[in-house]
Design an enzyme around this catalytic site. Structure first.
Site, PDB file in Angstrom:
ATOM      1  N   LYS A 121      -4.792  -0.040  12.682  1.00 42.82           N
ATOM      2  CA  LYS A 121      -3.714  -0.022  13.690  1.00 42.82           C
ATOM      3  C   LYS A 121      -3.856  -1.146  14.706  1.00 42.82           C
ATOM      4  CE  LYS A 121      -6.670   3.305  15.577  1.00 42.82           C
ATOM      5  NZ  LYS A 121      -7.311   3.998  14.521  1.00 42.82           N
ATOM      6  N   GLY A 177      -2.413   8.566   9.798  1.00 50.77           N
ATOM      7  CA  GLY A 177      -3.288   8.761   8.633  1.00 50.77           C
ATOM      8  C   GLY A 177      -2.563   9.113   7.362  1.00 50.77           C
ATOM      9  N   LYS A 202      -0.797   2.847  17.739  1.00 49.34           N
ATOM     10  CA  LYS A 202       0.069   3.465  16.713  1.00 49.34           C
ATOM     11  C   LYS A 202       1.521   3.486  17.193  1.00 49.34           C
ATOM     12  CE  LYS A 202      -3.788   6.354  15.205  1.00 49.34           C
ATOM     13  NZ  LYS A 202      -4.437   7.656  15.384  1.00 49.34           N
TER      14      LYS A 202
HETATM   15  N1  LIG Z   1     -11.371   7.656   9.590  1.00 47.57           N
HETATM   16  C1  LIG Z   1     -10.095   8.046   9.641  1.00 47.57           C
HETATM   17  O1  LIG Z   1      -9.786   9.240   9.612  1.00 47.57           O
HETATM   18  C2  LIG Z   1      -9.013   7.012   9.739  1.00 47.57           C
HETATM   19  C3  LIG Z   1      -7.657   7.421   9.752  1.00 47.57           C
HETATM   20  C4  LIG Z   1      -6.633   6.455   9.811  1.00 47.57           C
HETATM   21  C5  LIG Z   1      -6.982   5.119   9.881  1.00 47.57           C
HETATM   22  N2  LIG Z   1      -8.321   4.755   9.899  1.00 47.57           N
HETATM   23  C6  LIG Z   1      -8.610   3.328   9.983  1.00 47.57           C
HETATM   24  O2  LIG Z   1      -9.289   2.950   8.780  1.00 47.57           O
HETATM   25  C7  LIG Z   1     -10.202   1.901   9.058  1.00 47.57           C
HETATM   26  C8  LIG Z   1     -11.602   2.318   8.560  1.00 47.57           C
HETATM   27  O3  LIG Z   1     -11.991   3.496   9.254  1.00 47.57           O
HETATM   28  P1  LIG Z   1     -13.297   4.311   8.835  1.00 47.57           P
HETATM   29  O4  LIG Z   1     -13.216   5.598   9.583  1.00 47.57           O
HETATM   30  O5  LIG Z   1     -13.450   4.319   7.369  1.00 47.57           O
HETATM   31  O6  LIG Z   1     -14.421   3.397   9.500  1.00 47.57           O
HETATM   32  P2  LIG Z   1     -15.986   3.397   9.147  1.00 47.57           P
HETATM   33  O7  LIG Z   1     -16.401   4.717   8.595  1.00 47.57           O
HETATM   34  O8  LIG Z   1     -16.679   2.881  10.358  1.00 47.57           O
HETATM   35  O9  LIG Z   1     -16.104   2.343   7.960  1.00 47.57           O
HETATM   36  C9  LIG Z   1     -16.014   0.961   8.165  1.00 47.57           C
HETATM   37  C10 LIG Z   1     -16.866   0.293   7.091  1.00 47.57           C
HETATM   38  O10 LIG Z   1     -16.710  -1.108   7.204  1.00 47.57           O
HETATM   39  C11 LIG Z   1     -18.004  -1.718   7.352  1.00 47.57           C
HETATM   40  N3  LIG Z   1     -17.872  -2.864   8.247  1.00 47.57           N
HETATM   41  C12 LIG Z   1     -17.569  -2.818   9.567  1.00 47.57           C
HETATM   42  N4  LIG Z   1     -17.529  -4.061  10.071  1.00 47.57           N
HETATM   43  C13 LIG Z   1     -17.822  -4.881   9.052  1.00 47.57           C
HETATM   44  C14 LIG Z   1     -17.946  -6.302   8.942  1.00 47.57           C
HETATM   45  N5  LIG Z   1     -17.784  -7.102  10.000  1.00 47.57           N
HETATM   46  N6  LIG Z   1     -18.239  -6.823   7.740  1.00 47.57           N
HETATM   47  C15 LIG Z   1     -18.418  -6.030   6.658  1.00 47.57           C
HETATM   48  N7  LIG Z   1     -18.328  -4.683   6.696  1.00 47.57           N
HETATM   49  C16 LIG Z   1     -18.027  -4.119   7.879  1.00 47.57           C
HETATM   50  C17 LIG Z   1     -18.863  -0.635   7.969  1.00 47.57           C
HETATM   51  O11 LIG Z   1     -20.227  -0.913   7.744  1.00 47.57           O
HETATM   52  P3  LIG Z   1     -21.391  -0.109   8.543  1.00 47.57           P
HETATM   53  O12 LIG Z   1     -21.668   1.119   7.734  1.00 47.57           O
HETATM   54  O13 LIG Z   1     -22.530  -1.071   8.579  1.00 47.57           O
HETATM   55  O14 LIG Z   1     -20.879   0.191   9.922  1.00 47.57           O
HETATM   56  C18 LIG Z   1     -18.366   0.593   7.240  1.00 47.57           C
HETATM   57  O15 LIG Z   1     -18.915   0.703   5.961  1.00 47.57           O
HETATM   58  C19 LIG Z   1     -10.115   1.644  10.555  1.00 47.57           C
HETATM   59  O16 LIG Z   1      -9.195   0.609  10.799  1.00 47.57           O
HETATM   60  C20 LIG Z   1      -9.564   2.953  11.096  1.00 47.57           C
HETATM   61  O17 LIG Z   1      -8.868   2.813  12.326  1.00 47.57           O
HETATM   62  C21 LIG Z   1      -9.328   5.661   9.826  1.00 47.57           C
END
Ligand SMILES: NC(=O)c1ccc[n+]([C@@H]2O[C@H](COP(=O)([O-])OP(=O)(O)OC[C@H]3O[C@@H](n4cnc5c(N)ncnc54)[C@H](OP(=O)(O)O)[C@@H]3O)[C@@H](O)[C@H]2O)c1
Length: 445
Positions: free
Chosen positions: A117, A146, A217
Site C-alpha cells: 500500500k 487484504g 489504503k
Molecule cells: N501480512 C498481511 O496480513 C498483509 C495484508 C495485506 C498486505 N500486506 C502487505 O504485504 C507485504 C508483505 O507483508 P508480510 O506481512 O508478508 O511481511 P513480512 O512477513 O515482513 O515479509 C517480508 C519478507 O520480505 C523480506 N524482505 C524485507 N525487506 C527485504 C529486502 N530489502 N530485501 C530482500 N528481502 C526483504 C523479509 O525478510 P526478513 O525475514 O529478513 O525480514 C521477509 O521475508 C507488505 O507490503 C504488507 O503491507 C500484508
C-alpha cells in the site's frame, strides 16, 4: 490541480507481453504473505509457475515443501529476473527497495503484482504509466483490505456508476482493539497488548493506531473509486489511543459504537482553482450508528462501503489481513495476467494538492473536569460564540468530583469550527484531561 491519464492500454498489453505456456513468476519476499503465495502457486503450475524466490535471507529460507526443485533462491534482483519472468510479485513491504525493484521489473517489460500500500499510495500513478508504456501490467488488489477483492469490484462491477464517497474499516488491528473495548470493557493498553500477543498488531503499532496504515489504503481507494490522486501525507489522521471504554457507554446512549473510519468524498468544485472537484478525506475514531454496516464489523475484519450517484450504497467485507487471504488476492491478480485479462480501465485522475477534512457532522465531545458550578454555562457560551448548537449533555453517575467525565453532543457543524471552539475551551482551568472529540457519522458509515 491538474489531470493525468494513467491507463490507456493497447490490445497487446492485455497479457503483459506474455507469449504462452505457464506464466513464469518471480516472488520477492518470503514472509507471511510470500510464503502463502508460494504454497498457492505450488498447487497450480498449469497457469502459473514459480521460477524464483528473491529474499534477503533466501539461503536460510529455502522451502523443502515446494514440488519444483528448479526454483531459484536468491538475494539478488538481477539473478531472480535473469532466467526470464512474466510476473514479478513484490511482497517485501516498505518503499525502498520495493519501489525500485518494481521499476526494475517494469523496465524489463515484466508485469508486477504487489500488496504494498505504501508504494502504490505514493507512486501508483507513475508506476501505472510506466507499466502502460512498457506494455505490461501493474496490479495491486491486495494492497487494500487484504483478501477482500474491493478494487476489482469497484473497477469492474461499479464502473457504470459515478462514485461520490467511500468509507471503510481498513485496519484490522484498530478494529480488533475497538471491538475488544466495546464488548469486554478492556482499556486501550490491554487491548493493544492482546492484539500484539495474537499477532494482529506489529511490535511498533504506530502506523496502525495513528491511522497511517489506513491512510495509505484510503489514498488508493480515492484513486480507484473517486478518480482523485491526493498527497498521502495531506490526509488528516487522528489516533484511536484516546478512546476509552467509557466512550462506548456514552456512544451507546447515542445509538452508536466507535470505529476507526477512513472516509473520502468528492469535495465541492469551488474549493479548487479551475473549478474541478476536490477531495475531502480523513482517518480517525468516529461514532457510527449501531445499525450501520461499519458498526457490525468485528475483530480483524475489514469493510468498505461506497456510495454511487446512481446505484446507492454497496459494501464489501471480509478478511482484511493474514497470509492466506492476502495470498488469494495476490494470486488472483497473477492469474488475471496469466489468463490474458485486460488491465482495468480507470478514469483519468484529477490531481489535488490539498485534502480538506472539514466534514460537517454532529460531534461527540467528552470532557473530564474538576467539577464546580458554572462549567456547562462556560462551555455553552463558547459553543454559542461559534454558532454551534448543543444537542445533548450526558453524564454517567458515580465519578469523583476531581475527575468527572461528561459528554456534550453537538448538532452538525464543520469540523474546523468545532476544533476552533475546542481550542478556545482548552483555555479553561477546569480540565483534568484534554477533551476528546469525534464526529458522529451517518448510517452510510
Ligand atoms: N501480512 C498481511 O496480513 C498483509 C495484508 C495485506 C498486505 N500486506 C502487505 O504485504 C507485504 C508483505 O507483508 P508480510 O506481512 O508478508 O511481511 P513480512 O512477513 O515482513 O515479509 C517480508 C519478507 O520480505 C523480506 N524482505 C524485507 N525487506 C527485504 C529486502 N530489502 N530485501 C530482500 N528481502 C526483504 C523479509 O525478510 P526478513 O525475514 O529478513 O525480514 C521477509 O521475508 C507488505 O507490503 C504488507 O503491507 C500484508
Amino acid at each position: 490541480m491538474m489531470e493525468a491519464a494513467v491507463t490507456q492500454h493497447e490490445p497487446d498489453q492485455a497479457r503483459g507481453g506474455r507469449k504462452g505456456g505457464p506464466c513464469r513468476v518471480v516472488l520477492a519476499g518470503f514472509g507471511t504473505v510470500g510464503r502463502s503465495v508460494a504454497r498457492v502457486l505450488d498447487g497450480l503450475r498449469d497457469d502459473a509457475r514459480l521460477v524464483a524466490v528473491l529474499d534477503r535471507r533466501a539461503a536460510i529460507k529455502r522451502a523443502g515443501w515446494l514440488h519444483d526443485p528448479d526454483v531459484v533462491w536468491t538475494d539478488s534482483i538481477d539473478e531472480a529476473l535473469a532466467g526470464g519472468a512474466d510476473v514479478f510479485i513484490e511482497l517485501i513491504g516498505g518503499i525502498d527497495p520495493a519501489e525500485s525493484w518494481i521499476r526494475e521489473a517494469l523496465s524489463r517489460r515484466v508485469s508486477v503484482v504487489t500488496a504494498n500500500k505504501q508504494v502504490i499510495a505514493h507512486a501508483g500513478p507513475s508506476l501505472l504509466s510506466m507499466a502502460t508504456s512498457n506494455g505490461c501490467q501493474l496490479r495491486f488488489e491486495a494492497s487494500v483490505a487484504g483478501g477482500v477483492p474491493v478494487l476489482r469490484a469497484i473497477e469492474s462491477g461499479l464502473a457504470g456508476d459515478r462514485l461520490v464517497r467511500v468509507a471503510g474499516i481498513l485496519n484490522g488491528t484498530c478494529n480488533y482493539i475497538l471491538t475488544r473495548m466495546e464488548r469486554e470493557g478492556v482499556d486501550f493498553a490491554s487491548a493493544l497488548k492482546e492484539a500484539q500477543a495474537l499477532g494482529f498488531a506489529e511490535a511498533d503499532p504506530t502506523m496502525d493506531i495513528g491511522g497511517g496504515d489506513a491512510r495509505a489504503k484510503l489514498a488508493i481507494l480515492a484513486m480507484i473509486a473517486l478518480g482523485v490522486q491526493a498527497p498521502v501525507g495531506g490526509i488528516h489522521t487522528e489516533s484511536i489511543a484516546s478512546v476509552t471504554p467509557l466512550d462506548f457507554q456514552y456512544a451507546r446512549r447515542l445509538g452508536c459504537t466507535i470505529r476507526q473510519v477512513a472516509w473520502a468524498s468528492r469535495g465541492p468544485a469551488d474549493a479548487n482553482p479551475g473549478g474541478a472537484e476536490g477531495l475531502e478525506a480523513g482517518v480517525g475514531p468516529a461514532l457510527v450508528p449501531l445499525d450501520a454496516p461499519l458498526a457490525r464489523v468485528s475483530g480483524s475484519e475489514n469493510l468498505v462501503t461506497v456510495r454511487g450517484q446512481f446505484g446507492g450504497e454497496t459494501s464489501f467485507g471480509g478478511r482484511g489481513a493474514g497470509g492466506d487471504p492476502t495470498a488469494v488476492a495476490v494470486v488472483s491478480d497473477v492469474l488475471g495476467i496469466a489468463r490474458g485479462a485486460r488491465p482495468p480501465l480507470r478514469p483519468t485522475l484529477t490531481i489535488v494538492d490539498e485534502v480538506s477534512d472539514d466534514l460537517a457532522a454532529p460531534f461527540y465531545v467528552r470532557f473530564t473536569v474538576r467539577d464546580r458550578p458554572g462549567i456547562i454555562a462556560a462551555l455553552a457560551t463558547v459553543f454559542a460564540d461559534y454558532a454551534i448548537n448543543i444537542d445533548a449533555i450526558l453524564q454517567e453517575p458515580g465519578f469523583p468530583a476531581d475527575a468527572r467525565p461528561f459528554v456534550i453532543s453537538l448538532d452538525a457543524a464543520p469540523a474546523g469550527t468545532v476544533h476552533a471552539a475546542l481550542e478556545k475551551v482548552a483555555g479553561f482551568d477546569f480540565h483534568v484531561a484534554p477533551p476528546v472529540a469525534m464526529p458522529i457519522l451517518g448510517t452510510m458509515a
